[in-house]
Design an enzyme around this catalytic site. Structure first.
Site, PDB file in Angstrom:
ATOM      1  N   HIS A 143       0.837  -1.207   0.000  1.00 32.42           N
ATOM      2  CA  HIS A 143       0.000   0.000   0.000  1.00 32.42           C
ATOM      3  C   HIS A 143       0.867   1.251   0.000  1.00 32.42           C
ATOM      4  O   HIS A 143       0.631   2.187  -0.776  1.00 32.42           O
ATOM      5  CB  HIS A 143      -0.912  -0.018   1.235  1.00 32.42           C
ATOM      6  CG  HIS A 143      -1.735   1.211   1.422  1.00 32.42           C
ATOM      7  ND1 HIS A 143      -3.039   1.322   0.987  1.00 32.42           N
ATOM      8  CD2 HIS A 143      -1.431   2.405   2.006  1.00 32.42           C
ATOM      9  CE1 HIS A 143      -3.497   2.513   1.302  1.00 32.42           C
ATOM     10  NE2 HIS A 143      -2.537   3.196   1.917  1.00 32.42           N
ATOM     11  N   GLU A 144       1.891   1.265   0.859  1.00 26.98           N
ATOM     12  CA  GLU A 144       2.765   2.436   0.943  1.00 26.98           C
ATOM     13  C   GLU A 144       3.626   2.582  -0.309  1.00 26.98           C
ATOM     14  O   GLU A 144       3.843   3.700  -0.801  1.00 26.98           O
ATOM     15  CB  GLU A 144       3.638   2.349   2.196  1.00 26.98           C
ATOM     16  CG  GLU A 144       2.868   2.282   3.502  1.00 26.98           C
ATOM     17  CD  GLU A 144       1.862   3.407   3.672  1.00 26.98           C
ATOM     18  OE1 GLU A 144       2.072   4.501   3.102  1.00 26.98           O
ATOM     19  OE2 GLU A 144       0.860   3.200   4.365  1.00 26.98           O
ATOM     20  N   HIS A 147       1.548   4.201  -2.885  1.00 26.80           N
ATOM     21  CA  HIS A 147       1.484   5.657  -2.695  1.00 26.80           C
ATOM     22  C   HIS A 147       2.660   6.324  -3.400  1.00 26.80           C
ATOM     23  O   HIS A 147       2.502   7.336  -4.100  1.00 26.80           O
ATOM     24  CB  HIS A 147       1.533   6.007  -1.205  1.00 26.80           C
ATOM     25  CG  HIS A 147       0.197   6.093  -0.544  1.00 26.80           C
ATOM     26  ND1 HIS A 147      -0.863   6.810  -1.066  1.00 26.80           N
ATOM     27  CD2 HIS A 147      -0.256   5.559   0.621  1.00 26.80           C
ATOM     28  CE1 HIS A 147      -1.899   6.719  -0.249  1.00 26.80           C
ATOM     29  NE2 HIS A 147      -1.556   5.961   0.779  1.00 26.80           N
TER      30      HIS A 147
END
Length: 294
Positions: A143-144, A147
């Site tokens: 997820h990071e 980003h």
């Protein structure tokens, strides 16, 4: 206390730098900041300038405010696994390997920050490492990394710069109009001149317009979370991301500083979704299950 001092010192430094730039512009180009055109330049300088300076020092700020320790030489198997996992995900996402860090916090959380896709930081809390299994941690890391790959730090900075500019500009225009009307000053400065009443109105309208502007920023922040969830699903599979989100439901709300909260895996709760940086977790899970935001 250290976080408060760091926050105040950083903002003071930003103001000093921008004030110096402002004085140079006035001296070199003779810009009249009493006109609407000059005021717009002033607003853009402070609106975008502050946002981009914050972006440029975001990694440094994140490390100092959380006490994050960058893993340079793994001290154990867990740290080696973190580096290997982020490295594999970064290659798959087409970005340069981010710095990987761990910070001491009981809450399960993680965040990504940095001035560009190829100059970034991914950090996880000790609470997250203790409370999640490897599949769930892998999904959070994905997820990071998503980003970073999506360029979310720069995107949100641009959005913040635009809304900051209009908040600064409109607050001074409206305050000037009201101040001139109260003083019967029809021939004075179009932006309202000075005086305690004018500056008091400026502060009031900056607060009001700033609250409205945050609704716009929070909307885009929530959309970024959906896209980062979808990116994680592509990197590690939707079931791992759903399992990580369900695990996050069991923890308390985010304790990250406001500047980093938008880039964390989990945000703070609010009575209204309009004032949330992250969508409710159930909505994020539903989006993954329905295959939306691919």
């Amino acid at each position: 206390m250290n976080r408060i001092v760091l926050f105040l010192a950083t903002n003071l430094a930003v103001i000093v730098v921008l004030s110096i730039v402002l004085n140079i512009l006035m001296a070199v180009f003779g810009i009249d900041f009493g006109s609407y055109q000059g005021l717009l330049i002033f607003a853009a300088l402070f609106g975008f300038g502050g946002a981009f300076i914050s972006l440029a020092i975001s990694k440094w700020m994140a490390k100092r405010s959380t006490g994050a320790r960058v893993i340079e030489q793994p001290r154990n198997e867990a740290e080696r696994w973190l580096l290997d996992t982020v490295s594999a995900q970064a290659r798959k996402a087409g970005i340069k390997m981010p710095e990987v860090a761990v910070y001491d916090s009981p809450e399960p959380n993680a965040f990504a920050t940095g001035p560009s896709k190829n100059n970034s930081l991914v950090a996880v809390s000790t609470g997250l490492l203790r409370s999640m299994n490897k599949d769930e941690v892998e999904a959070v890391l994905a997820h990071e990394v998503s980003h970073v790959a999506n360029g979310d730090m720069v995107t949100l900075t641009l959005i913040q710069g635009v809304v900051n500019t209009f908040v600064i500009f409109l607050a001074r225009v409206v305050a000037g109009l009201i101040n001139n009307a109260l003083r019967g000053n029809q021939g004075g400065s179009r932006t309202g001149g000075g005086g305690f009443a004018y500056f008091g109105l400026v502060i009031l309208f900056e607060i009001l317009f700033g609250m409205l502007a945050q609704v716009i920023v929070f909307y885009f922040s929530r959309q970024r979370e959906y896209r980062a969830d979808a990116g994680a699903a592509r990197l590690v599979g939707p079931q791992k991301m759903i399992a990580a989100l369900r695990r996050l439901q069991q923890g308390r709300e985010s304790q990250l500083d406001d500047r980093m909260m938008a880039f964390g895996i989990k945000g703070k709760l609010s009575r209204s979704e309009l004032m949330m940086t992250h969508p409710p977790i159930e909505k994020r899970i539903d989006a993954l299950q329905q295959g939306r935001f691919k």
